[in-house]
Design an enzyme around this catalytic site. Structure first.
Site: not given
Ligand code: ASP
Length: 303
Positions: A185, A214, A216, A236
């Protein structure tokens, strides 16, 4: 909010557990963010420029580089933005949007803070946002790797039995196992010279994942948070990050006066070392990154 002028600062990451070979992408993103700060001083605009750069890079799991779903065809992305001027927006499980972070920014101008799935995609079309680029060979190769991991005996997602993806399968086409988990990410945190803070994040989500999953990244207080004492972004496996409300928890330690490096290390230490986790943050007088595994990143301060 401090009224005292201070140096603007930017920290950008390309994902916990990602190769540092791609750190040049983070350096470019941070440089562009600093240049944007010079233009109008708006910390949020700078954070969005950084994340847009990483979404367009193609080597990170966000925007053009987003991981393919287990069906090898679907891409669902999450993104978020927040600043201390009151702007807050996020999108979850959206398909076919070139720059999800810009869609999250656009949501902040609506009466809502979070749009998901088809509604988010229609909103993108309604405001004229371009659709995603065609899937690249790099994305296809990452998908093949995940399928082969799922077919093996080592968990493709740490601590999760590979069989669960088969058991709860919800894509339209059947699971076709062949013949590591993607977790890279992107995010940016910015301190403006006027004392405002901003954060922006974007992801194709950690893989493997079921349809509609979905993480965090679009959840306030988990993947991102900005307040009068700073801004924090997490990376993470989302399923672990949300259990700690990680970004808000770390922000709380910073706001209580804990030195930034110590607050980030304490946040990373909440994770079992086998689970890649990372944090970036800016505070009134500091800017830092911390992770328990490789994490391409870049930190730059205005002169
Ligand atoms: N946190 C993201 C998610 O779980 C993935 C990542 O940070 O790499 O969707």
């Amino acid at each position: 909010m401090s009224n005292t002028p201070q140096a603007g600062a930017v920290v950008v990451h390309g994902g916990a557990g990602a190769s540092r070979e791609h750190e040049d992408g983070c350096v470019l993103a941070a440089r562009r963010a600093l240049a944007q700060l010079e233009v109008n001083g708006d910390a949020l605009d700078a954070a969005i420029v950084a994340v847009t750069t990483l979404e367009d890079d193609g080597r990170f799991n966000a925007g053009s580089g987003s991981v393919l779903g287990l069906d090898g065809a679907t891409i669902e992305m999450d993104a978020s933005i927040m600043d201390t001027r009151g702007r807050l927006g996020a999108i979850a499980a959206v398909q076919s949007v070139k720059n999800p972070v810009q869609l999250a920014r656009a949501v902040a101008d609506t009466p809502h803070w979070l749009l998901a799935g088809e509604g988010a995609q229609r909103f993108a079309r309604a405001i004229g946002m371009p659709a995603s680029e065609p899937v690249s060979e790099r994305q296809r190769a990452a998908h093949r790797k995940i399928l082969s991991q799922l077919a093996g005996s080592v968990p493709a997602m740490p601590g999760v039995n590979n069989n669960l993806f088969d058991r709860f399968w919800n894509y339209n086409t059947p699971l076709n196992l062949p013949e590591g988990s993607a977790c890279d990410t992107v995010g940016a945190v910015v301190r403006g010279a006027d004392g405002h803070f901003a954060v922006a994040c974007s992801t194709g989500g950690s893989a493997p994942k079921l349809l509609g999953r979905v993480g965090d990244t679009p959840i306030i207080g988990s993947g991102f948070y900005a307040g009068p004492e700073g801004a924090v972004a997490a990376t993470g496996i989302g399923e672990h990050i949300v259990r700690h409300l990680l970004a808000r928890t770390v922000y709380g330690w910073i706001a209580d006066g804990m030195p930034l490096a110590q607050a980030l290390q304490r946040g990373v230490d909440l994770f079992d070392p086998s689970i890649a986790g990372g944090l970036i943050a800016v505070s009134r007088n500091d800017a830092a990154a911390c992770s328990n595994s490789d994490m391409p990143h870049s930190r730059m301060v205005q002169r």
